[in-house]
Scaffold this motif. Structure first.
Motif, PDB file in Angstrom:
ATOM      1  N   ASN A  75      23.431 -18.942 -45.825  1.00 44.54           N
ATOM      2  CA  ASN A  75      22.465 -18.523 -46.840  1.00 44.54           C
ATOM      3  C   ASN A  75      22.342 -19.575 -47.942  1.00 44.54           C
ATOM      4  N   LYS A  76      21.272 -19.486 -48.717  1.00 47.67           N
ATOM      5  CA  LYS A  76      20.945 -20.530 -49.684  1.00 47.67           C
ATOM      6  C   LYS A  76      21.953 -20.596 -50.824  1.00 47.67           C
ATOM      7  N   GLU A  77      22.476 -19.477 -51.277  1.00 50.59           N
ATOM      8  CA  GLU A  77      23.434 -19.485 -52.388  1.00 50.59           C
ATOM      9  C   GLU A  77      24.710 -20.237 -52.012  1.00 50.59           C
ATOM     10  N   TRP A  78      25.205 -20.000 -50.777  1.00 49.43           N
ATOM     11  CA  TRP A  78      26.417 -20.690 -50.305  1.00 49.43           C
ATOM     12  C   TRP A  78      26.186 -22.196 -50.279  1.00 49.43           C
ATOM     13  N   GLN A  79      25.017 -22.620 -49.809  1.00 46.11           N
ATOM     14  CA  GLN A  79      24.729 -24.042 -49.711  1.00 46.11           C
ATOM     15  C   GLN A  79      24.588 -24.679 -51.092  1.00 46.11           C
ATOM     16  N   ASP A 126      26.910 -27.627 -52.626  1.00 46.72           N
ATOM     17  CA  ASP A 126      26.323 -28.831 -53.192  1.00 46.72           C
ATOM     18  C   ASP A 126      26.939 -29.138 -54.559  1.00 46.72           C
ATOM     19  N   GLU A 127      27.109 -28.115 -55.391  1.00 50.61           N
ATOM     20  CA  GLU A 127      27.733 -28.318 -56.712  1.00 50.61           C
ATOM     21  C   GLU A 127      29.183 -28.782 -56.568  1.00 50.61           C
ATOM     22  N   TYR A 128      29.902 -28.199 -55.645  1.00 50.31           N
ATOM     23  CA  TYR A 128      31.295 -28.593 -55.420  1.00 50.31           C
ATOM     24  C   TYR A 128      31.380 -30.063 -54.999  1.00 50.31           C
ATOM     25  N   LEU A 129      30.505 -30.479 -54.083  1.00 54.56           N
ATOM     26  CA  LEU A 129      30.527 -31.866 -53.628  1.00 54.56           C
ATOM     27  C   LEU A 129      30.128 -32.827 -54.748  1.00 54.56           C
ATOM     28  N   LYS A 130      29.213 -32.399 -55.652  1.00 48.62           N
ATOM     29  CA  LYS A 130      28.861 -33.242 -56.801  1.00 48.62           C
ATOM     30  C   LYS A 130      30.061 -33.421 -57.713  1.00 48.62           C
ATOM     31  N   SER A 131      30.827 -32.345 -57.884  1.00 48.73           N
ATOM     32  CA  SER A 131      31.985 -32.432 -58.775  1.00 48.73           C
ATOM     33  C   SER A 131      33.070 -33.342 -58.203  1.00 48.73           C
ATOM     34  N   LYS A 132      33.137 -33.469 -56.887  1.00 52.83           N
ATOM     35  CA  LYS A 132      34.145 -34.318 -56.241  1.00 52.83           C
ATOM     36  C   LYS A 132      33.622 -35.720 -55.937  1.00 52.83           C
ATOM     37  N   ASN A 133      32.362 -36.010 -56.290  1.00 52.94           N
ATOM     38  CA  ASN A 133      31.723 -37.301 -56.006  1.00 52.94           C
ATOM     39  C   ASN A 133      31.835 -37.653 -54.505  1.00 52.94           C
ATOM     40  N   GLY A 175      24.374 -39.132 -49.506  1.00 55.59           N
ATOM     41  CA  GLY A 175      23.904 -37.882 -50.082  1.00 55.59           C
ATOM     42  C   GLY A 175      24.859 -36.749 -49.766  1.00 55.59           C
ATOM     43  N   TYR A 176      24.865 -35.764 -50.624  1.00 57.76           N
ATOM     44  CA  TYR A 176      25.783 -34.663 -50.460  1.00 57.76           C
ATOM     45  C   TYR A 176      25.038 -33.343 -50.478  1.00 57.76           C
ATOM     46  N   SER A 177      23.724 -33.361 -50.431  1.00 58.68           N
ATOM     47  CA  SER A 177      22.949 -32.135 -50.492  1.00 58.68           C
ATOM     48  C   SER A 177      23.154 -31.314 -49.235  1.00 58.68           C
ATOM     49  N   GLN A 178      23.561 -30.062 -49.397  1.00 58.36           N
ATOM     50  CA  GLN A 178      23.781 -29.158 -48.274  1.00 58.36           C
ATOM     51  C   GLN A 178      22.632 -28.182 -48.092  1.00 58.36           C
ATOM     52  N   VAL A 179      21.660 -28.221 -48.982  1.00 60.37           N
ATOM     53  CA  VAL A 179      20.548 -27.283 -48.869  1.00 60.37           C
ATOM     54  C   VAL A 179      19.652 -27.739 -47.725  1.00 60.37           C
ATOM     55  N   GLN A 180      19.482 -26.864 -46.723  1.00 60.02           N
ATOM     56  CA  GLN A 180      18.722 -27.255 -45.540  1.00 60.02           C
ATOM     57  C   GLN A 180      17.276 -26.774 -45.597  1.00 60.02           C
TER      58      GLN A 180
END
Length: 152
Positions: A124-128, A132-139, A145-150
């Protein structure tokens, strides 16, 4: 000059004796060879090959049509490693089986998608967005790219 004449006459005489000693193969032993070859014993096969090899020392035109066919079949015929993998009609049988298998697989996939229940919670979109925010925080992987929104 005289010596070469005698030597060539001697060679011709030897060749004529050799050709005369080669006897024709009986038609019964080479008739329908393509149907009998694989059922013959190894000794019979070797004997026939030896006789044909002797006969092939003659000019090709002196061999009978049956002997020519037998020599061709033994050398190039569809037996042993040259035997076709599939017999006639087996290709259509395999094709029907593949189509049936693909139809069953596609039907099972459609049935599971239709009646399978809820989607996986990580789809679902909220999980993705949270991923995405978690991956941004970990660089994580800034070049690829780290975008998980499909879905947009």
């Amino acid at each position: 000059m005289l010596r070469t004449t005698f030597s060539s006459a001697r060679v011709c005489n030897v060749a004529a004796r050799r050709f005369a000693s080669v006897q024709a193969i009986s038609k019964a032993s080479i008739a329908d060879l393509d149907q009998r070859w694989e059922h013959m014993s190894a000794a019979e096969q070797e004997s026939l090959v030896a006789k044909l090899t002797e006969r092939q020392t003659l000019p090709w035109k002196e061999l009978s049509a049956d002997e020519q066919k037998a020599a061709w079949y033994i050398s190039y015929g569809a037996w042993g490693p040259r035997r076709p993998v599939l017999a006639k009609g087996e290709g259509a049988y395999i094709f029907k089986g593949v189509i049936l298998g693909l139809g069953i697989a596609c039907g099972a996939f459609a049935w599971i998608r239709q009646y399978g229940g809820e989607d996986v919670k990580s789809m679902n979109k909220e999980w993705q967005l949270k991923s995405d925010e978690y991956l941004k925080s970990k660089n994580a992987n800034p070049w690829g790219g780290y975008s998980q929104v499909q879905s947009k």
